[in-house]
Design a protein around this motif. Structure first.
Motif, short mmCIF file in Angstrom:
data_model
loop_
_atom_site.label_atom_id
_atom_site.label_comp_id
_atom_site.label_asym_id
_atom_site.label_seq_id
_atom_site.Cartn_x
_atom_site.Cartn_y
_atom_site.Cartn_z
N ASN A 1 19.05 48.16 46.59
CA ASN A 1 17.85 47.32 46.59
C ASN A 1 18.06 46.08 47.44
OD1 ASN A 1 16.01 45.07 45.33
ND2 ASN A 1 15.15 47.00 44.61
N GLU A 2 17.00 45.65 48.10
CA GLU A 2 17.05 44.48 48.98
C GLU A 2 17.45 43.20 48.25
OE1 GLU A 2 13.66 42.06 51.48
OE2 GLU A 2 13.50 44.25 51.44
N PHE A 3 17.25 43.15 46.94
CA PHE A 3 17.51 41.94 46.17
C PHE A 3 18.86 41.96 45.45
CE2 PHE A 3 12.76 42.20 46.13
CZ PHE A 3 12.54 41.14 47.01
N ARG B 1 11.11 48.35 48.80
CA ARG B 1 11.48 49.65 48.22
C ARG B 1 12.42 49.46 47.04
NH1 ARG B 1 13.19 53.09 53.65
NH2 ARG B 1 11.12 53.32 54.57
N ASP B 2 12.41 50.40 46.12
CA ASP B 2 13.41 50.37 45.04
C ASP B 2 14.81 50.53 45.62
OD1 ASP B 2 11.49 50.04 43.08
OD2 ASP B 2 11.22 52.20 42.79
N ASP B 3 14.95 51.43 46.58
CA ASP B 3 16.19 51.61 47.33
C ASP B 3 15.83 51.51 48.80
OD1 ASP B 3 18.39 52.67 48.82
OD2 ASP B 3 19.04 53.85 47.10
N ASP B 4 16.36 50.51 49.46
CA ASP B 4 15.94 50.23 50.84
C ASP B 4 16.22 51.37 51.79
OD1 ASP B 4 14.76 48.16 52.50
OD2 ASP B 4 16.69 48.10 53.54
N THR B 5 17.13 52.26 51.45
CA THR B 5 17.50 53.37 52.35
C THR B 5 16.60 54.58 52.19
OG1 THR B 5 19.09 54.33 50.79
CG2 THR B 5 19.91 52.61 52.28
N ALA C 1 25.56 41.50 54.31
CA ALA C 1 25.63 41.34 55.77
C ALA C 1 25.00 40.01 56.20
CB ALA C 1 24.92 42.50 56.46
N LEU C 2 23.84 39.65 55.63
CA LEU C 2 23.21 38.39 56.00
C LEU C 2 24.06 37.19 55.63
CD1 LEU C 2 19.42 38.86 55.11
CD2 LEU C 2 20.47 38.87 57.37
N ASN C 3 24.80 37.30 54.51
CA ASN C 3 25.59 36.17 54.02
C ASN C 3 27.01 36.12 54.59
OD1 ASN C 3 23.45 35.35 52.40
ND2 ASN C 3 24.13 36.55 50.64
N PRO D 1 24.44 45.98 50.53
CA PRO D 1 24.77 45.84 51.96
C PRO D 1 23.84 44.90 52.72
CG PRO D 1 23.83 48.01 51.50
CD PRO D 1 24.12 47.37 50.18
N PHE D 2 22.56 44.81 52.32
CA PHE D 2 21.61 43.98 53.07
C PHE D 2 21.98 42.51 52.97
CE2 PHE D 2 17.62 41.48 53.12
CZ PHE D 2 17.26 41.69 54.45
#
Length: 470
Positions: free
Chosen positions: A171-173, A87-91, A182-184, A178-179
Motif C-alpha cells: 500500500n502507498e501509505f 489502490r489497496d496494493d499499489d502494484t 524509496a522517497l525517504n 517500497p514506495f
C-alpha cells in the motif's frame, strides 16, 4: 450571565487558533512585515493537489485567501484527480483507483498545462495528505526538480499511516513499503529526506491528525501500535511547522495553514487571513456522482471526480433564518459531458440551495451559506440514500469537507442539539440526523458558521446536506 459550555469551547477554539498562527509565524521569523501586494515575481503559479478520495473543491477557501491578498486568480490552479483513491496494493490494478505512478503522471500533465498557460518557468506545489505523495514522487521521479520552486505538504503521511513490517506493505501509505522507503532514502551525507533546489515545508498537527497516530484506531486496528507518531508528516531537512490542535485536513485548508504557506512562498506575512468579499459573484463547478465498488456493488459510495453527465441542477436563493426559497430558480440546467453546471452570477452573502436530480441517485438538496467571492470550484456531488435511512421521515447530514468534527474542540449543533455519534478526536467529517415534524427549517452550526435548510421528505427519495464552508 452564565457562560455556556459551547461558548467556552468557541472561545477556547479561537484562542487555540490564535496561538497556532503565532506559533507557526515564529517558525518563519525574520520575514518582512505585511501590508503590500505580492509582485508577479512573488506570486508564481500555484498548483493545489487534494488528498485521497477528495476533490479540488476543498481548496476553495484557500484560493479565496490568496486572491484576497492580491494573488492573480489565473495563477491559482487546483487539480481534480478523476480517480482520487489509492489502490489497496499499489502494484495491482484496481478499478476506479489510481496507482502512485498514475497519480504522479496526472500531476505532471497538469503542471505542464499551467506552465504553458502562464509562461512561467516554475510553479509552487501545495498538497494535502496523499497529494503530498504525488508531489514528492513528481519532484524526484518525474522531472519536477526543475519545474517546482516550493513544495508545501500538509498532513502528508510521509512516514506512513502505519509502519508495521509485513503489514500491507504494497500500500502507498505503508511506512515500511517500497514506495515511501524509496522517497525517504537519504539525499545527502546528513541524512536529509529532501534536497534542493526545491524549497520544502511540511505542516502538521501536534497530536490531532487521525492519520498520524500511534494507535491504529482510524485504520481499523484499535489498540494495535502503528509505529507512527504525530511527527510522521515531518521530513528531515525541510522546514517543519507544527500547529496545535488542527486536524488532518486543516493542515492545508485552515487560515493558520494559509498563513504559514503564504509566508513560506513570499517571505512576508499576508495582510490578512480573512476572505475579502467581491461586489458580484460568479459561480461554477462540476456535478459528480459516486462509483460502485466492484468488490461490494451494494455500497454505492466509491469516490470519483468524474462528471455526472445528464444530471439536472436547480439553484435557489434561500432565507438565512428559515432555509426557504426566495423567488424563482436562479438557474436550471442539465449538464453535459463535462459536468459543468454554471456560470451563475449572484450576490455575496446570499445563502443558496443546490438541488441535483439524476437517475440512480437521491434528489440531493445542498445548502450553503453565502459565497463571498467568485469560484469555479463549487463542485457538487449527487448522493445515494443508505438502505438504513429509507424509513426515516427526513435525512439531514452536516458535512464539513475542509476539516473534521471534534466535540472536544469544536462548538457545533445540528437541529439544536449536539450531533449524535461524533467521536472525540477529529476523525469524522459528517454527522447525520433524522428529524421529524414535517418540512421545516433545520440548522447546522459550527464554530460560528450557521447553515439553515429545509427537511425534505425521505419517502420522496430526497436527502439534505448542510455544508460548512470553513
Amino acid at each position: 450571565m452564565t457562560t455556556t459550555p459551547f461558548i467556552l469551547q468557541r472561545l477556547q477554539r479561537r484562542a487555540l487558533l490564535a496561538a497556532a498562527t503565532a506559533a507557526a509565524a515564529l517558525a518563519l521569523a525574520g520575514c518582512a512585515t505585511p501590508g503590500t501586494m505580492p509582485s508577479l515575481a512573488e506570486a508564481p503559479p500555484i498548483v493545489f493537489v487534494h488528498g485521497n478520495g477528495d476533490t479540488a473543491a476543498l481548496w476553495q477557501t484557500t484560493v479565496w485567501r490568496f486572491e484576497s491578498n492580491g494573488w492573480p486568480r489565473e495563477r491559482l490552479h487546483a487539480i481534480d484527480v478523476p480517480y482520487p483513491l489509492s489502490r489497496d496494493d499499489d502494484t495491482k490494478p484496481q478499478p476506479g483507483r489510481t496507482s502512485a505512478a498514475e497519480h504522479m503522471a496526472y500531476l505532471k500533465a497538469e503542471v505542464d498545462k499551467v506552465l504553458k498557460a502562464t509562461g512561467a518557468k516554475q510553479v509552487v506545489l501545495v498538497g494535502n495528505s496523499r497529494g503530498g505523495n504525488a508531489i514528492r514522487n513528481y519532484i524526484y521521479n518525474g522531472g519536477g526538480s526543475a519545474t517546482v520552486s516550493h513544495a508545501i505538504l500538509g498532513g502528508t503521511p510521509n512516514h506512513g499511516v502505519w509502519a508495521i513490517p509485513g503489514f500491507r506493505e504494497g500500500n502507498e501509505f505503508s511506512g515500511t513499503g517500497p514506495f515511501l522507503t524509496a522517497l525517504n532514502a537519504p539525499k545527502n551525507a546528513a541524512g536529509d529526506e529532501v534536497s534542493g533546489p526545491v524549497k520544502w515545508m511540511t505542516v502538521r498537527s501536534d497530536n490531532n491528525d487521525k492519520f498520524a497516530q500511534p494507535d491504529g484506531l482510524w485504520i481499523g486496528q484499535k489498540g494495535k501500535p502503528t509505529y507512527v507518531t504525530a511527527a510522521g508528516p515531518e521530513l528531515k531537512g525541510a522546514l517543519n511547522v507544527v500547529i496545535p490542535r488542527i486536524d488532518h485536513r486543516e493542515t492545508s485548508y485552515s487560515p493558520a495553514a494559509f498563513e504559514v504557506t503564504y509566508r513560506f512562498i513570499t517571505g512576508k506575512a499576508p495582510r490578512s487571513t480573512a476572505i475579502v468579499a467581491e461586489k458580484s459573484v460568479v459561480l461554477n463547478g462540476k456535478i459528480t456522482g459516486l462509483g460502485v465498488d466492484p468488490a461490494d456493488p451494494k455500497t454505492g459510495n466509491f469516490s470519483n471526480n468524474l462528471p455526472l453527465a445528464g444530471a439536472t441542477l436547480e439553484v435557489y436563493a434561500t432565507h438565512p433564518a428559515t432555509g426557504a426559497r426566495v423567488g424563482n430558480a436562479l438557474l436550471r440546467k442539465t449538464v453535459g459531458a463535462d459536468g459543468q453546471w454554471g456560470p451563475l452570477t449572484t450576490q455575496p452573502g446570499v445563502p443558496h440551495e443546490f438541488v441535483i436530480t439524476a437517475p440512480g441517485y437521491a434528489t440531493t438538496h445542498i445548502y450553503r451559506s453565502g459565497f463571498p467571492r467568485s469560484s469555479n470550484l463549487i463542485h457538487l456531488r449527487a448522493e445515494r440514500m443508505a438502505d438504513a435511512d429509507k424509513g426515516a421521515e427526513s435525512v439531514v447530514t452536516l458535512t464539513r469537507p475542509r476539516g473534521y468534527l471534534d466535540p472536544a474542540r469544536d462548538a457545533m449543533l445540528l437541529d439544536g442539539a449536539r450531533p449524535a455519534g461524533v467521536p472525540e478526536g477529529a476523525g469524522v467529517a459528517t454527522a447525520k440526523a433524522k428529524p421529524t415534524g414535517g418540512v421545516r427549517p433545520i440548522t447546522a452550526e459550527f464554530n460560528g458558521e450557521k447553515v439553515t435548510g429545509q427537511t425534505w421528505p425521505a419517502a420522496e427519495g430526497r436527502v439534505v446536506m448542510l455544508e460548512i464552508s470553513q
